[in-house]
Design a protein around this motif. Sequence first.
Motif, PDB file in Angstrom:
ATOM      1  N   ASP A 152      15.872   8.519   7.289  1.00 34.18           N
ATOM      2  CA  ASP A 152      15.976   6.998   7.715  1.00 34.18           C
ATOM      3  C   ASP A 152      14.689   6.596   8.316  1.00 34.18           C
ATOM      4  OD1 ASP A 152      18.778   6.971   7.100  1.00 34.18           O
ATOM      5  OD2 ASP A 152      19.280   7.649   9.003  1.00 34.18           O
ATOM      6  N   VAL A 153      14.156   5.731   7.741  1.00 36.46           N
ATOM      7  CA  VAL A 153      12.697   5.167   8.270  1.00 36.46           C
ATOM      8  C   VAL A 153      12.835   4.284   9.546  1.00 36.46           C
ATOM      9  CG1 VAL A 153      10.738   3.846   7.535  1.00 36.46           C
ATOM     10  CG2 VAL A 153      11.885   5.384   5.899  1.00 36.46           C
ATOM     11  N   VAL A 154      11.929   4.485  10.459  1.00 38.58           N
ATOM     12  CA  VAL A 154      11.989   3.731  11.583  1.00 38.58           C
ATOM     13  C   VAL A 154      11.022   2.585  11.298  1.00 38.58           C
ATOM     14  CG1 VAL A 154      11.405   3.532  14.088  1.00 38.58           C
ATOM     15  CG2 VAL A 154      12.268   5.431  13.134  1.00 38.58           C
ATOM     16  N   TRP A 155      11.524   1.479  10.932  1.00 40.01           N
ATOM     17  CA  TRP A 155      10.818   0.499  10.275  1.00 40.01           C
ATOM     18  C   TRP A 155       9.676  -0.234  11.084  1.00 40.01           C
ATOM     19  CZ3 TRP A 155      10.397   0.101   5.267  1.00 40.01           C
ATOM     20  CH2 TRP A 155      11.233   0.620   4.627  1.00 40.01           C
ATOM     21  N   TRP A 156       9.990  -0.446  12.560  1.00 41.04           N
ATOM     22  CA  TRP A 156       8.889  -0.926  13.264  1.00 41.04           C
ATOM     23  C   TRP A 156       7.640   0.009  13.479  1.00 41.04           C
ATOM     24  CZ3 TRP A 156       6.676   1.546  17.678  1.00 41.04           C
ATOM     25  CH2 TRP A 156       7.612   2.589  18.241  1.00 41.04           C
ATOM     26  N   LYS A 157       8.012   1.313  13.325  1.00 38.78           N
ATOM     27  CA  LYS A 157       6.614   2.519  13.201  1.00 38.78           C
ATOM     28  C   LYS A 157       6.036   2.058  11.806  1.00 38.78           C
ATOM     29  CE  LYS A 157       8.082   5.820  16.359  1.00 38.78           C
ATOM     30  NZ  LYS A 157       8.435   7.660  16.556  1.00 38.78           N
ATOM     31  N   ALA A 158       6.950   1.940  10.687  1.00 39.51           N
ATOM     32  CA  ALA A 158       6.402   1.528   9.577  1.00 39.51           C
ATOM     33  C   ALA A 158       5.243   0.314   9.595  1.00 39.51           C
ATOM     34  CB  ALA A 158       6.885   1.513   8.488  1.00 39.51           C
ATOM     35  N   ALA A 159       5.769  -0.754  10.312  1.00 42.50           N
ATOM     36  CA  ALA A 159       4.702  -2.222  10.335  1.00 42.50           C
ATOM     37  C   ALA A 159       3.500  -1.671  11.387  1.00 42.50           C
ATOM     38  CB  ALA A 159       5.745  -3.117  11.217  1.00 42.50           C
ATOM     39  N   LEU A 160       3.853  -1.119  12.140  1.00 46.43           N
ATOM     40  CA  LEU A 160       2.771  -0.632  13.258  1.00 46.43           C
ATOM     41  C   LEU A 160       1.613   0.327  12.828  1.00 46.43           C
ATOM     42  CD1 LEU A 160       1.886  -1.282  16.065  1.00 46.43           C
ATOM     43  CD2 LEU A 160       3.265   0.626  16.888  1.00 46.43           C
ATOM     44  N   ALA A 161       2.108   0.978  11.751  1.00 45.86           N
ATOM     45  CA  ALA A 161       1.030   1.786  10.899  1.00 45.86           C
ATOM     46  C   ALA A 161       0.508   1.147  10.072  1.00 45.86           C
ATOM     47  CB  ALA A 161       1.877   3.075  10.164  1.00 45.86           C
ATOM     48  N   LEU A 162       1.064  -0.064   9.283  1.00 44.75           N
ATOM     49  CA  LEU A 162       0.293  -0.821   8.452  1.00 44.75           C
ATOM     50  C   LEU A 162      -0.720  -1.610   9.477  1.00 44.75           C
ATOM     51  CD1 LEU A 162       0.064  -2.277   5.753  1.00 44.75           C
ATOM     52  CD2 LEU A 162       1.816  -3.938   6.360  1.00 44.75           C
ATOM     53  N   LEU A 163      -0.485  -1.989  10.495  1.00 48.56           N
ATOM     54  CA  LEU A 163      -1.108  -2.730  11.476  1.00 48.56           C
ATOM     55  C   LEU A 163      -2.653  -1.888  11.733  1.00 48.56           C
ATOM     56  CD1 LEU A 163      -2.413  -5.223  13.297  1.00 48.56           C
ATOM     57  CD2 LEU A 163      -0.849  -4.045  15.049  1.00 48.56           C
ATOM     58  N   VAL A 164      -2.517  -0.543  12.121  1.00 52.22           N
ATOM     59  CA  VAL A 164      -3.352   0.315  12.081  1.00 52.22           C
ATOM     60  C   VAL A 164      -4.295   0.481  10.944  1.00 52.22           C
ATOM     61  CG1 VAL A 164      -4.008   2.601  12.774  1.00 52.22           C
ATOM     62  CG2 VAL A 164      -2.170   1.697  14.121  1.00 52.22           C
ATOM     63  N   ALA A 165      -3.594   0.728   9.801  1.00 49.28           N
ATOM     64  CA  ALA A 165      -4.486   0.669   8.553  1.00 49.28           C
ATOM     65  C   ALA A 165      -5.217  -0.371   8.327  1.00 49.28           C
ATOM     66  CB  ALA A 165      -3.640   1.261   7.570  1.00 49.28           C
ATOM     67  N   VAL A 166      -4.790  -1.738   8.245  1.00 48.52           N
ATOM     68  CA  VAL A 166      -5.403  -2.797   8.116  1.00 48.52           C
ATOM     69  C   VAL A 166      -6.588  -2.886   9.177  1.00 48.52           C
ATOM     70  CG1 VAL A 166      -5.413  -5.334   7.978  1.00 48.52           C
ATOM     71  CG2 VAL A 166      -3.570  -3.829   6.764  1.00 48.52           C
ATOM     72  N   ALA A 167      -6.144  -2.721  10.543  1.00 50.26           N
ATOM     73  CA  ALA A 167      -7.357  -3.065  11.270  1.00 50.26           C
ATOM     74  C   ALA A 167      -8.696  -2.063  11.166  1.00 50.26           C
ATOM     75  CB  ALA A 167      -6.698  -2.690  12.847  1.00 50.26           C
ATOM     76  N   LEU A 168      -8.154  -0.908  10.602  1.00 55.15           N
ATOM     77  CA  LEU A 168      -9.164   0.343  10.534  1.00 55.15           C
ATOM     78  C   LEU A 168     -10.124  -0.243   9.307  1.00 55.15           C
ATOM     79  CD1 LEU A 168      -7.704   3.797  11.383  1.00 55.15           C
ATOM     80  CD2 LEU A 168      -9.167   2.238  12.817  1.00 55.15           C
ATOM     81  N   ILE A 169      -9.392  -0.591   8.152  1.00 50.20           N
ATOM     82  CA  ILE A 169     -10.157  -0.929   7.033  1.00 50.20           C
ATOM     83  C   ILE A 169     -11.094  -2.273   7.217  1.00 50.20           C
ATOM     84  CG2 ILE A 169      -8.625  -2.292   5.984  1.00 50.20           C
ATOM     85  CD1 ILE A 169     -10.690   0.225   4.158  1.00 50.20           C
ATOM     86  N   ILE A 170     -10.469  -3.227   8.054  1.00 46.98           N
ATOM     87  CA  ILE A 170     -11.497  -4.176   8.494  1.00 46.98           C
ATOM     88  C   ILE A 170     -12.744  -3.838   9.422  1.00 46.98           C
ATOM     89  CG2 ILE A 170     -11.704  -6.525   9.359  1.00 46.98           C
ATOM     90  CD1 ILE A 170      -8.680  -6.996   8.458  1.00 46.98           C
ATOM     91  N   GLY A 171     -12.066  -2.868  10.130  1.00 51.34           N
ATOM     92  CA  GLY A 171     -13.290  -2.470  11.219  1.00 51.34           C
ATOM     93  C   GLY A 171     -14.292  -1.873  10.486  1.00 51.34           C
ATOM     94  N   VAL A 172     -14.244  -0.946   9.711  1.00 54.56           N
ATOM     95  CA  VAL A 172     -14.834  -0.050   8.944  1.00 54.56           C
ATOM     96  C   VAL A 172     -15.873  -0.855   8.146  1.00 54.56           C
ATOM     97  CG1 VAL A 172     -13.794   0.402   6.950  1.00 54.56           C
ATOM     98  CG2 VAL A 172     -15.548   2.127   7.829  1.00 54.56           C
ATOM     99  N   ASN A 173     -15.327  -1.954   7.458  1.00 53.10           N
ATOM    100  CA  ASN A 173     -16.164  -2.842   6.762  1.00 53.10           C
ATOM    101  C   ASN A 173     -17.080  -3.640   7.500  1.00 53.10           C
ATOM    102  OD1 ASN A 173     -14.896  -2.338   4.245  1.00 53.10           O
ATOM    103  ND2 ASN A 173     -13.400  -3.977   4.501  1.00 53.10           N
ATOM    104  N   PHE A 174     -16.686  -4.216   8.441  1.00 50.86           N
ATOM    105  CA  PHE A 174     -17.521  -4.651   9.560  1.00 50.86           C
ATOM    106  C   PHE A 174     -18.654  -3.743  10.295  1.00 50.86           C
ATOM    107  CE2 PHE A 174     -14.339  -8.227  10.762  1.00 50.86           C
ATOM    108  CZ  PHE A 174     -15.065  -9.126   9.945  1.00 50.86           C
ATOM    109  N   ALA A 175     -18.237  -2.553  10.313  1.00 51.00           N
ATOM    110  CA  ALA A 175     -19.296  -1.557  10.885  1.00 51.00           C
ATOM    111  C   ALA A 175     -20.259  -1.110   9.747  1.00 51.00           C
ATOM    112  CB  ALA A 175     -18.621  -0.195  11.318  1.00 51.00           C
ATOM    113  N   ASN A 176     -19.904  -1.209   8.456  1.00 49.01           N
ATOM    114  CA  ASN A 176     -20.667  -0.989   7.608  1.00 49.01           C
ATOM    115  C   ASN A 176     -21.506  -2.037   7.153  1.00 49.01           C
ATOM    116  OD1 ASN A 176     -19.481   1.333   7.027  1.00 49.01           O
ATOM    117  ND2 ASN A 176     -18.414   0.728   5.149  1.00 49.01           N
ATOM    118  N   ASP A 177     -21.199  -3.145   7.312  1.00 46.55           N
ATOM    119  CA  ASP A 177     -22.123  -4.382   7.061  1.00 46.55           C
ATOM    120  C   ASP A 177     -23.107  -4.457   8.486  1.00 46.55           C
ATOM    121  OD1 ASP A 177     -22.849  -7.158   7.769  1.00 46.55           O
ATOM    122  OD2 ASP A 177     -21.217  -7.903   6.407  1.00 46.55           O
ATOM    123  N   TYR A 178     -22.647  -4.060   9.777  1.00 42.63           N
ATOM    124  CA  TYR A 178     -23.379  -4.166  10.582  1.00 42.63           C
ATOM    125  C   TYR A 178     -24.536  -3.136  10.477  1.00 42.63           C
ATOM    126  CZ  TYR A 178     -25.514  -2.522  15.362  1.00 42.63           C
ATOM    127  OH  TYR A 178     -26.225  -2.143  16.260  1.00 42.63           O
TER     128      TYR A 178
END
Length: 289
Positions: free
Chosen positions: A35-61
Amino acid sequence: MATVNEWIQGARPRTLPNAVAPVVAGVGAAARIGDVVWWKAALALLVAVALIIGVNFANDYSDGIRGTDDDRVGPMRLVGSKAASPGAVKAAAFTCFGIGAVGGLALAATTAWWLIAVGVVCIAGAWFYTGGKKPYGYLGFGEIAVFVFFGLVAVMGTQFVTVGRVDWVGAVAAVAVGSFSSAVLVANNLRDIPTDAESGKITLAVRLGDRGTRGLYVFLLAVPFIATLTLVPVTTWAFAGFLAAPVAVVAVRPVASGARGRDLIPTLATTGLAMLAWSVATGLALGLG
């Protein structure tokens, strides 16, 4: 002062499938065994999106202050184009890393504290890809890092935090998504071989050369469909992964036909869409089959 639209383009929204796809695949693998804990899935998605945007800005810099982006085709470069100051872009990168860290801490506190160490390694990997004195992205290790962080760690990490364990099905899905994600970077670096070689950014594509890089890209795009065949004994619905094949074919054509420069830009987006299509189809097949 960069406009809102320039900041959005600087975040490179076309790379978002690299964040969404592993979470979708990981949730599908998790739903197969519990049984999936859905709020954790949503939080995992937030973490993944934040990191991909973060690495894009870091690369830009980092690429911007080194001058690597002074003569580059492709997405908007905030520092390279002088639309935003290096300090502002660096702050944006660390703001995103901070958001990812907070989300990761919440997952670690409710799952396993050792996940904090994983998070620290992920953020360090995101920054030192092009940051620091000896960025590993300039030494040809970028594709390996993408495979590990946005494939193995992201998919199996999602499965672990949402259901409490990882199995071989999650590992197969992780290899598939990691191959797709690495293929996106391979296509990007194939496009940039001339400018990267001139600026001293010795990516894997620069090391392999044009022909070798094209071969690697085709191989990486084949791996997920081999993974699909591996998953069929688990559920025949896994054949749904082949629904992504037409999109993958569209992505491969410019690479196989010898396209260069700007003509390769559509391949990046199409590869990401193929990854997302495979992950959604396979995730649903695993979760519902």
